[in-house]
Design an enzyme around this catalytic site. Structure first.
Site, mmCIF file in Angstrom:
data_model
loop_
_atom_site.group_PDB
_atom_site.id
_atom_site.type_symbol
_atom_site.label_atom_id
_atom_site.label_comp_id
_atom_site.label_asym_id
_atom_site.label_seq_id
_atom_site.Cartn_x
_atom_site.Cartn_y
_atom_site.Cartn_z
ATOM 1 N N VAL A 284 36.864 103.646 73.429
ATOM 2 C CA VAL A 284 36.154 102.424 73.250
ATOM 3 C C VAL A 284 35.673 102.487 72.127
ATOM 4 C CG1 VAL A 284 34.038 100.858 74.337
ATOM 5 C CG2 VAL A 284 35.284 102.541 75.916
ATOM 6 N N LYS B 87 38.135 98.436 74.535
ATOM 7 C CA LYS B 87 38.805 99.621 75.208
ATOM 8 C C LYS B 87 40.222 99.470 74.984
ATOM 9 C CE LYS B 87 37.330 101.560 79.017
ATOM 10 N NZ LYS B 87 37.216 101.847 80.427
ATOM 11 N N GLY C 143 36.793 108.166 77.573
ATOM 12 C CA GLY C 143 36.979 108.567 79.145
ATOM 13 C C GLY C 143 38.470 108.793 79.564
ATOM 14 N N ASP D 162 33.275 103.043 90.101
ATOM 15 C CA ASP D 162 32.920 104.205 89.394
ATOM 16 C C ASP D 162 31.465 103.931 88.858
ATOM 17 O OD1 ASP D 162 33.488 106.584 88.105
ATOM 18 O OD2 ASP D 162 34.150 105.692 86.156
ATOM 19 N N ILE E 228 32.789 104.513 70.150
ATOM 20 C CA ILE E 228 31.510 104.681 70.953
ATOM 21 C C ILE E 228 31.616 105.092 72.107
ATOM 22 C CG2 ILE E 228 30.443 102.792 69.448
ATOM 23 C CD1 ILE E 228 30.949 100.899 71.454
ATOM 24 N N GLY E 229 32.691 105.552 72.659
ATOM 25 C CA GLY E 229 32.590 106.207 74.080
ATOM 26 C C GLY E 229 34.247 106.428 74.049
#
Length: 394
Positions: free
Chosen positions: A88, A103, A83, A208, A80-81
């Site tokens: 994640v 994560k 970086g 961040d 779902i993510g």
């Protein structure tokens, strides 16, 4: 810069990068070894560190084919993510009824035992943060070749979606303003600043803050995601160097790009986020990464009233103060920013003869410094105007 000095600078830069890649040499240590160039090194070389870290975040990701199917007993359902730090996943534990977000960070991304220790200390500290606008960390640890963080799974939409919809319009129409009114922007900012004030008072700087790390849940509460790169004030200085560059360049305060970071960097990033919401445009998107690093120290945002003259003067002044280049000219605490936004909301409510309703941990009160809650109807109005679908995300 004359030819000799320029040659020396490039030679020093090459030597620093060589040592940074081999032994993670800090900017401060390198500057101490070349005192005659210390000022230039401290000003310029943090940008080299940031470039190296961003390059590593692209090249060092473990191939998805090597990602585990489960970790620490949690079944990974779907990505779902992603970086710079890892991926994640939506996940579920067989002994739990609710979904979580996990994560995953490949251990080779943490590079050294001290980095792993630092990750553990920071995760443990963030696990102790309990606030309605901070996504909680349930547990953390290592499993095989990966470190992991288990967090609450939030259903909602991120502010970057909303800003993207706004930026696609030639201008903010009057119908848009009737729905996404200025009090909603102030309310979102108040919620963010209140949560950051809580974190800062517990010794944690997020580092961040940006629209994609801010999600509005189905109850209309803004939630701050990804404290995984947070800086913990009490952490052993041997584990956390002041020259570390962590964050997203467009939202980073000038001093953060130089390796200095305190609570006022989070205030700056919050200001830039509110600036984008209120102006309906993304800042500095046209600048290349190299230009952004080179010009960032002197790159001021134009007054937001030039982009959107309909914004109330008081709200515009609050946003611009949060975005000041010099940290001493910003709000000095997130609490100050939160209070300024709440005062603006109360003034607006007085003009409209309707009190500001705020949520506390024990219920609903009026005129307090607790985060102001968004109305469900207003939230649906935002979604209807901008076509932002509620989806499950972290």
């Amino acid at each position: 810069m004359n030819e000799l000095v320029e040659h020396t600078f490039h030679s020093l830069a090459e030597e620093f990068l060589r040592r940074f890649r081999l032994e993670k040499c800090s900017v401060e240590l390198f500057a101490s070894e070349y005192p005659q160039f210390a000022s230039t090194i401290l000003d310029e070389f943090p940008g080299l560190v940031l470039a190296e870290q961003l390059k590593a975040s692209i090249s060092d990701h473990s191939p998805k084919s090597k990602m585990p199917k489960s970790i620490a007993g949690y079944r990974l359902q779907k990505e779902i993510g992603s970086g710079g730090m890892g991926y994640v996943y939506l996940a579920k534990h067989p002994n739990q009824s609710h979904d979580v977000a996990v994560k995953i960070l490949p251990l080779d991304r943490l590079r050294s035992p001290s980095c792993l220790k630092r990750f553990s200390v920071e995760a443990q500290t963030c696990q102790q943060l309990v606030h309605p606008s901070i996504v909680p960390v349930y547990e953390h640890g290592t499993d095989g070749d990966f470190a992991y963080l288990v967090m609450r799974f939030v259903k909602g939409f991120c502010l970057d979606q909303l800003i993207e919809k706004l930026s696609q319009q030639d201008k903010i129409s009057s119908s848009t303003l009737n729905t996404l009114d200025w009090n909603i922007i102030a309310t979102l900012g108040h919620q963010i600043a209140s949560a950051l004030d809580y974190a800062h008072r517990h010794g944690v700087v997020h580092r961040d803050i940006k629209p994609s790390n801010l999600i509005i849940d189905q109850d209309g509460t803004i939630c701050i995601l990804d404290f995984g790169v947070a800086k913990v004030k009490e952490i052993d200085t041997r584990l956390s160097r002041t020259g570390d560059i962590i964050g997203t360049p467009r939202y980073m305060a000038p001093e953060q790009l130089r390796g200095a970071c305190d609570a006022r960097c989070d205030i700056y990033a919050t200001g830039v986020t509110l600036y984008e919401l209120a102006s309906g445009s993304s800042v500095w998107r046209s600048l290349s990464f190299k230009q952004l690093l080179k010009e960032r120290a002197t790159l001021e945002l134009p007054d937001i009233r030039e982009l959107n003259p309909m914004i109330p003067d008081e709200l515009a002044s609050i946003i611009m103060k949060a975005c000041e280049l010099k940290p001493e000219q910003r709000y000095q605490t997130a609490g100050e920013l939160s209070h300024a936004l709440l005062s603006h909301l109360n003034s607006a409510a007085s003009d409209a003869s309707s009190p500001v309703v705020c949520r506390s941990n024990t219920g609903w009160t009026s005129g307090t410094s607790q985060p102001v809650a968004l109305s469900g109807l207003v939230l649906l109005g935002i979604l209807a105007v901008f076509g932002v679908a509620i989806y499950a995300a972290l």
